[in-house]
Scaffold this motif. Sequence first.
Motif, PDB file in Angstrom:
ATOM      1  N   MET A 121       9.727 -23.177  34.350  1.00 43.85           N
ATOM      2  CA  MET A 121       9.964 -21.936  35.058  1.00 43.85           C
ATOM      3  C   MET A 121       9.824 -20.778  34.078  1.00 43.85           C
ATOM      4  O   MET A 121      10.361 -20.794  32.979  1.00 43.85           O
ATOM      5  CB  MET A 121      11.360 -21.981  35.676  1.00 43.85           C
ATOM      6  CG  MET A 121      11.757 -20.726  36.339  1.00 43.85           C
ATOM      7  SD  MET A 121      13.352 -20.975  37.103  1.00 43.85           S
ATOM      8  CE  MET A 121      13.179 -19.877  38.428  1.00 43.85           C
ATOM      9  N   ASN A 122       9.138 -19.800  34.499  1.00 40.89           N
ATOM     10  CA  ASN A 122       8.856 -18.638  33.666  1.00 40.89           C
ATOM     11  C   ASN A 122       9.926 -17.571  33.904  1.00 40.89           C
ATOM     12  O   ASN A 122      10.093 -17.078  35.006  1.00 40.89           O
ATOM     13  CB  ASN A 122       7.453 -18.117  34.006  1.00 40.89           C
ATOM     14  CG  ASN A 122       6.936 -17.204  32.910  1.00 40.89           C
ATOM     15  OD1 ASN A 122       7.585 -17.053  31.885  1.00 40.89           O
ATOM     16  ND2 ASN A 122       5.779 -16.636  33.137  1.00 40.89           N
ATOM     17  N   VAL A 123      10.694 -17.178  32.830  1.00 45.77           N
ATOM     18  CA  VAL A 123      11.755 -16.172  32.931  1.00 45.77           C
ATOM     19  C   VAL A 123      11.162 -14.808  32.644  1.00 45.77           C
ATOM     20  O   VAL A 123      10.430 -14.629  31.668  1.00 45.77           O
ATOM     21  CB  VAL A 123      12.879 -16.489  31.914  1.00 45.77           C
ATOM     22  CG1 VAL A 123      13.972 -15.454  31.982  1.00 45.77           C
ATOM     23  CG2 VAL A 123      13.444 -17.876  32.145  1.00 45.77           C
ATOM     24  N   PRO A 124      11.474 -13.825  33.498  1.00 45.88           N
ATOM     25  CA  PRO A 124      10.950 -12.473  33.263  1.00 45.88           C
ATOM     26  C   PRO A 124      11.403 -11.927  31.902  1.00 45.88           C
ATOM     27  O   PRO A 124      12.458 -12.276  31.382  1.00 45.88           O
ATOM     28  CB  PRO A 124      11.543 -11.649  34.398  1.00 45.88           C
ATOM     29  CG  PRO A 124      11.990 -12.622  35.437  1.00 45.88           C
ATOM     30  CD  PRO A 124      12.252 -13.907  34.737  1.00 45.88           C
ATOM     31  N   ALA A 125      10.633 -11.049  31.339  1.00 43.42           N
ATOM     32  CA  ALA A 125      10.872 -10.509  29.998  1.00 43.42           C
ATOM     33  C   ALA A 125      12.186  -9.742  29.897  1.00 43.42           C
ATOM     34  O   ALA A 125      12.886  -9.822  28.889  1.00 43.42           O
ATOM     35  CB  ALA A 125       9.704  -9.615  29.588  1.00 43.42           C
ATOM     36  N   PHE A 126      12.540  -8.976  30.942  1.00 37.95           N
ATOM     37  CA  PHE A 126      13.773  -8.185  30.864  1.00 37.95           C
ATOM     38  C   PHE A 126      15.009  -9.084  30.835  1.00 37.95           C
ATOM     39  O   PHE A 126      16.032  -8.718  30.263  1.00 37.95           O
ATOM     40  CB  PHE A 126      13.857  -7.157  32.010  1.00 37.95           C
ATOM     41  CG  PHE A 126      14.130  -7.746  33.367  1.00 37.95           C
ATOM     42  CD1 PHE A 126      15.427  -7.873  33.825  1.00 37.95           C
ATOM     43  CD2 PHE A 126      13.103  -8.160  34.203  1.00 37.95           C
ATOM     44  CE1 PHE A 126      15.693  -8.404  35.071  1.00 37.95           C
ATOM     45  CE2 PHE A 126      13.349  -8.676  35.446  1.00 37.95           C
ATOM     46  CZ  PHE A 126      14.659  -8.814  35.888  1.00 37.95           C
ATOM     47  N   LEU A 127      14.968 -10.281  31.429  1.00 40.37           N
ATOM     48  CA  LEU A 127      16.095 -11.207  31.354  1.00 40.37           C
ATOM     49  C   LEU A 127      16.174 -11.877  29.987  1.00 40.37           C
ATOM     50  O   LEU A 127      17.268 -12.161  29.496  1.00 40.37           O
ATOM     51  CB  LEU A 127      15.985 -12.272  32.449  1.00 40.37           C
ATOM     52  CG  LEU A 127      16.285 -11.796  33.875  1.00 40.37           C
ATOM     53  CD1 LEU A 127      16.103 -12.927  34.868  1.00 40.37           C
ATOM     54  CD2 LEU A 127      17.690 -11.233  33.977  1.00 40.37           C
ATOM     55  N   ARG A 128      15.023 -12.159  29.380  1.00 41.28           N
ATOM     56  CA  ARG A 128      15.041 -12.772  28.058  1.00 41.28           C
ATOM     57  C   ARG A 128      15.651 -11.836  27.028  1.00 41.28           C
ATOM     58  O   ARG A 128      16.320 -12.264  26.088  1.00 41.28           O
ATOM     59  CB  ARG A 128      13.605 -13.140  27.630  1.00 41.28           C
ATOM     60  CG  ARG A 128      13.185 -14.489  28.187  1.00 41.28           C
ATOM     61  CD  ARG A 128      11.822 -14.853  27.683  1.00 41.28           C
ATOM     62  NE  ARG A 128      10.883 -14.146  28.553  1.00 41.28           N
ATOM     63  CZ  ARG A 128       9.654 -13.795  28.240  1.00 41.28           C
ATOM     64  NH1 ARG A 128       9.183 -14.068  27.054  1.00 41.28           N
ATOM     65  NH2 ARG A 128       8.889 -13.181  29.090  1.00 41.28           N
TER      66      ARG A 128
END
Length: 157
Positions: free
Chosen positions: A1-8
């Motif tokens: 699953m690909n996590v959006p950049a702002f959450l990382r």
Amino acid sequence: MNVPAFLRRQRGSAVVEMAIVAPVAFLLLIGVIEYSILFYTTLAMQYAVREGARYAITGRTDKDPATSNQQRYLAVIQAIKSNSMGMYDSVNPVISVNGTSYASSSAYSATMFGNAGDIVVLRLDCTWKLATPIVAAFFPNGEYKFTVAATMQNEAF
């Protein structure tokens, strides 16, 4: 699953925020607790000195721990101790009766509470050593000093 950049970018931010806020929150909590203890101690000692004065005006000596040659002043001190909720020894009180200070037990006298009909002013000058450095910084020498007193008239005895 690909996590959006702002959450990382926000991973671990809660831990950092808690590390910043927790010491301040705990210091405030401990400060509130220590102030509560100060007020409780003051009220407990006020109650104890009032009960000691009530006992003193009767002229009785039955609360003196000694079984023979019971002394009125020792009985009054015992009445104060037993009503202080265990705070008497913690506050190191200096007892004053009618303006005369009795800093040690060797200074007590048989006539310190007067005779029948006399006015008795029983006063305790107390010192409480503070435990929290943040709270202690607001008091000279890290000690909370307070005075409690009661005034009553001796009964006929």
